[in-house]
Motif scaffolding. Structure first.
Motif, PDB file in Angstrom:
ATOM      1  N   GLY A 172       0.791  -1.224   0.000  1.00  0.00           N
ATOM      2  CA  GLY A 172       0.000   0.000   0.000  1.00  0.00           C
ATOM      3  C   GLY A 172       0.817   1.263   0.000  1.00  0.00           C
ATOM      4  O   GLY A 172       0.274   2.361  -0.159  1.00  0.00           O
ATOM      5  N   GLU A 173       2.130   1.123   0.172  1.00  0.00           N
ATOM      6  CA  GLU A 173       3.005   2.282   0.280  1.00  0.00           C
ATOM      7  C   GLU A 173       4.434   1.815   0.055  1.00  0.00           C
ATOM      8  O   GLU A 173       4.767   0.659   0.295  1.00  0.00           O
ATOM      9  N   ILE A 174       5.294   2.751  -0.394  1.00  0.00           N
ATOM     10  CA  ILE A 174       6.717   2.448  -0.567  1.00  0.00           C
ATOM     11  C   ILE A 174       7.528   3.420   0.272  1.00  0.00           C
ATOM     12  O   ILE A 174       7.300   4.634   0.217  1.00  0.00           O
ATOM     13  N   CYS A 175       8.443   2.890   1.049  1.00  0.00           N
ATOM     14  CA  CYS A 175       9.407   3.725   1.765  1.00  0.00           C
ATOM     15  C   CYS A 175      10.744   3.568   1.049  1.00  0.00           C
ATOM     16  O   CYS A 175      11.362   2.493   1.083  1.00  0.00           O
ATOM     17  N   LEU A 176      11.163   4.628   0.382  1.00  0.00           N
ATOM     18  CA  LEU A 176      12.290   4.590  -0.544  1.00  0.00           C
ATOM     19  C   LEU A 176      13.511   5.244   0.076  1.00  0.00           C
ATOM     20  O   LEU A 176      13.581   6.465   0.205  1.00  0.00           O
ATOM     21  N   ASN A 177      14.487   4.442   0.433  1.00  0.00           N
ATOM     22  CA  ASN A 177      15.682   4.970   1.089  1.00  0.00           C
ATOM     23  C   ASN A 177      16.883   4.932   0.147  1.00  0.00           C
ATOM     24  O   ASN A 177      17.259   3.866  -0.348  1.00  0.00           O
ATOM     25  N   SER A 178      17.477   6.094  -0.078  1.00  0.00           N
ATOM     26  CA  SER A 178      18.687   6.186  -0.893  1.00  0.00           C
ATOM     27  C   SER A 178      19.906   5.910  -0.016  1.00  0.00           C
ATOM     28  O   SER A 178      20.207   6.682   0.895  1.00  0.00           O
ATOM     29  N   ILE A 179      20.608   4.817  -0.288  1.00  0.00           N
ATOM     30  CA  ILE A 179      21.820   4.503   0.462  1.00  0.00           C
ATOM     31  C   ILE A 179      22.870   5.586   0.228  1.00  0.00           C
ATOM     32  O   ILE A 179      23.607   5.967   1.140  1.00  0.00           O
ATOM     33  N   ASP A 180      22.949   6.098  -0.984  1.00  0.00           N
ATOM     34  CA  ASP A 180      23.968   7.096  -1.317  1.00  0.00           C
ATOM     35  C   ASP A 180      23.765   8.397  -0.546  1.00  0.00           C
ATOM     36  O   ASP A 180      24.729   9.091  -0.216  1.00  0.00           O
ATOM     37  N   VAL A 197       7.953   7.904  -7.894  1.00  0.00           N
ATOM     38  CA  VAL A 197       6.595   8.446  -7.857  1.00  0.00           C
ATOM     39  C   VAL A 197       5.912   8.280  -9.211  1.00  0.00           C
ATOM     40  O   VAL A 197       4.720   7.953  -9.298  1.00  0.00           O
ATOM     41  N   GLN A 198       6.667   8.465 -10.282  1.00  0.00           N
ATOM     42  CA  GLN A 198       6.113   8.328 -11.637  1.00  0.00           C
ATOM     43  C   GLN A 198       5.853   6.873 -12.020  1.00  0.00           C
ATOM     44  O   GLN A 198       5.061   6.601 -12.916  1.00  0.00           O
ATOM     45  N   SER A 199       6.507   5.937 -11.322  1.00  0.00           N
ATOM     46  CA  SER A 199       6.429   4.527 -11.699  1.00  0.00           C
ATOM     47  C   SER A 199       5.309   3.766 -11.018  1.00  0.00           C
ATOM     48  O   SER A 199       4.914   2.693 -11.493  1.00  0.00           O
ATOM     49  N   VAL A 200       4.819   4.278  -9.893  1.00  0.00           N
ATOM     50  CA  VAL A 200       3.799   3.557  -9.133  1.00  0.00           C
ATOM     51  C   VAL A 200       2.621   4.474  -8.830  1.00  0.00           C
ATOM     52  O   VAL A 200       2.719   5.697  -8.939  1.00  0.00           O
ATOM     53  N   PRO A 203       1.445   5.755  -2.509  1.00  0.00           N
ATOM     54  CA  PRO A 203       2.288   6.798  -1.902  1.00  0.00           C
ATOM     55  C   PRO A 203       3.744   6.362  -1.779  1.00  0.00           C
ATOM     56  O   PRO A 203       4.042   5.193  -1.511  1.00  0.00           O
ATOM     57  N   VAL A 204       4.633   7.330  -1.959  1.00  0.00           N
ATOM     58  CA  VAL A 204       6.075   7.098  -1.823  1.00  0.00           C
ATOM     59  C   VAL A 204       6.610   7.992  -0.715  1.00  0.00           C
ATOM     60  O   VAL A 204       6.379   9.212  -0.727  1.00  0.00           O
ATOM     61  N   ILE A 205       7.320   7.389   0.225  1.00  0.00           N
ATOM     62  CA  ILE A 205       7.980   8.119   1.304  1.00  0.00           C
ATOM     63  C   ILE A 205       9.437   8.317   0.904  1.00  0.00           C
ATOM     64  O   ILE A 205      10.155   7.346   0.659  1.00  0.00           O
ATOM     65  N   ALA A 206       9.880   9.563   0.835  1.00  0.00           N
ATOM     66  CA  ALA A 206      11.285   9.857   0.542  1.00  0.00           C
ATOM     67  C   ALA A 206      12.107   9.639   1.802  1.00  0.00           C
ATOM     68  O   ALA A 206      11.714  10.048   2.891  1.00  0.00           O
ATOM     69  N   ALA A 223       9.637  16.351  -6.356  1.00  0.00           N
ATOM     70  CA  ALA A 223       9.655  14.919  -6.654  1.00  0.00           C
ATOM     71  C   ALA A 223       8.312  14.248  -6.424  1.00  0.00           C
ATOM     72  O   ALA A 223       8.118  13.116  -6.857  1.00  0.00           O
ATOM     73  N   GLY A 224       7.378  14.922  -5.759  1.00  0.00           N
ATOM     74  CA  GLY A 224       6.037  14.371  -5.591  1.00  0.00           C
ATOM     75  C   GLY A 224       5.875  13.377  -4.461  1.00  0.00           C
ATOM     76  O   GLY A 224       4.876  12.634  -4.426  1.00  0.00           O
ATOM     77  N   ALA A 225       6.816  13.335  -3.525  1.00  0.00           N
ATOM     78  CA  ALA A 225       6.707  12.410  -2.400  1.00  0.00           C
ATOM     79  C   ALA A 225       5.475  12.734  -1.552  1.00  0.00           C
ATOM     80  O   ALA A 225       5.073  13.901  -1.433  1.00  0.00           O
ATOM     81  N   SER A 226       4.899  11.705  -0.969  1.00  0.00           N
ATOM     82  CA  SER A 226       3.750  11.890  -0.080  1.00  0.00           C
ATOM     83  C   SER A 226       4.175  12.145   1.356  1.00  0.00           C
ATOM     84  O   SER A 226       3.411  12.706   2.145  1.00  0.00           O
TER      85      SER A 226
END
Length: 259
Positions: A172-180, A197-200, A203-206, A223-226
């Protein structure tokens, strides 16, 4: 328009609140239970709790700490780390969490996403993703690879493709963590967040890299994060959550103000 969410992240190791940079050099910095209560009282929209070594150590999550945190806060509470089965999900929810974040366990057994969504509802299932920039290839056309076991093990999975798979399975949601970007306080990876955000359609959590309220505002407006996950800037007392929300709201972003 829905209000954007500010979500403090509690990385926990051996029962202690910890923080590192790019998933390395972690140091213990406090008590996760007291920190969770503090952020709740300041007006956090949610709390995220990660047992960051559970998957790598091949053990379950520390449920006693989850129970203690859940007893002290009254906002949505998401828990991840070492969750591999439907029974693991059930145990975390019974300990007081509202959401379960599956990461390494979902890569190894994608069916756990659909099982969790069927049993508890898609709103309870968060697909956690730790992502690293790599050279673009046929296998990873986006140039963003999913890495598991706390950033220790590359998977060969393209992050955008894996996110679409997770959504189709019922997350129901994605939590997207950038390792870099993690722990650098130089800002979120806006390119990665925007592509996700454009791919799904969920909601996407930055996550990873917040160093100022402007970084969160950028994640929302550019970026459109929720929602935006934060750690270092509140753990070390550089900003309070009211200061963050007031700054972002002044830029025209809808926030939940409760004070």
């Amino acid at each position: 328009m829905l209000s954007k969410r500010i979500i403090p992240c509690l990385d926990v190791r051996n029962g202690k609140l910890t923080k590192g940079v790019k998933f390395q050099g972690n140091v213990d910095i406090g008590d996760p239970v007291e920190s969770a209560r503090h952020y709740y009282e300041q007006g956090a929209d949610e709390i995220v709790f990660y047992d960051i070594t559970a998957s790598a150590e091949g053990r379950g999550i520390f449920l006693d700490v989850v129970e203690k945190v859940a007893s002290r806060i009254f906002i949505p509470f998401s828990v991840g780390g070492g969750i591999n089965t439907l029974d693991d999900m059930r145990a975390v929810l019974l300990a007081g969490a509202e959401k379960v974040s599956v990461n390494s366990g979902a890569v190894k057994n994608p069916d756990v996403i659909s099982q969790g969504a069927a049993a508890f509802g898609a709103q309870c299932v968060v697909l956690g993703m730790d992502v690293k920039r790599v050279p673009k290839s046929e296998a990873i056309p986006s140039g963003f690879e999913v890495v598991i076991h706390g950033g220790r093990k590359p998977t060969g999975l393209d992050a955008l493709e894996w996110a679409r798979t997770g959504e189709a399975l019922g997350a129901g949601e994605i939590c997207l963590n950038s390792i870099d970007a993690d722990g650098t306080k130089e800002g979120y990876d806006l390119e990665l967040t925007r592509l996700m955000v454009q791919s799904v359609g969920i909601p996407v959590i930055a996550s990873g890299g917040a160093g100022s309220p402007d970084h969160m505002a950028d994640a929302f407006t550019q970026a459109g994060a929720s929602a935006a996950l934060i750690a270092s800037i509140v753990h070390y007392g550089e900003y309070t959550i009211p200061q963050i929300k007031e700054h972002i709201a002044a830029k025209g972003v809808k926030m939940r103000m409760v004070w």
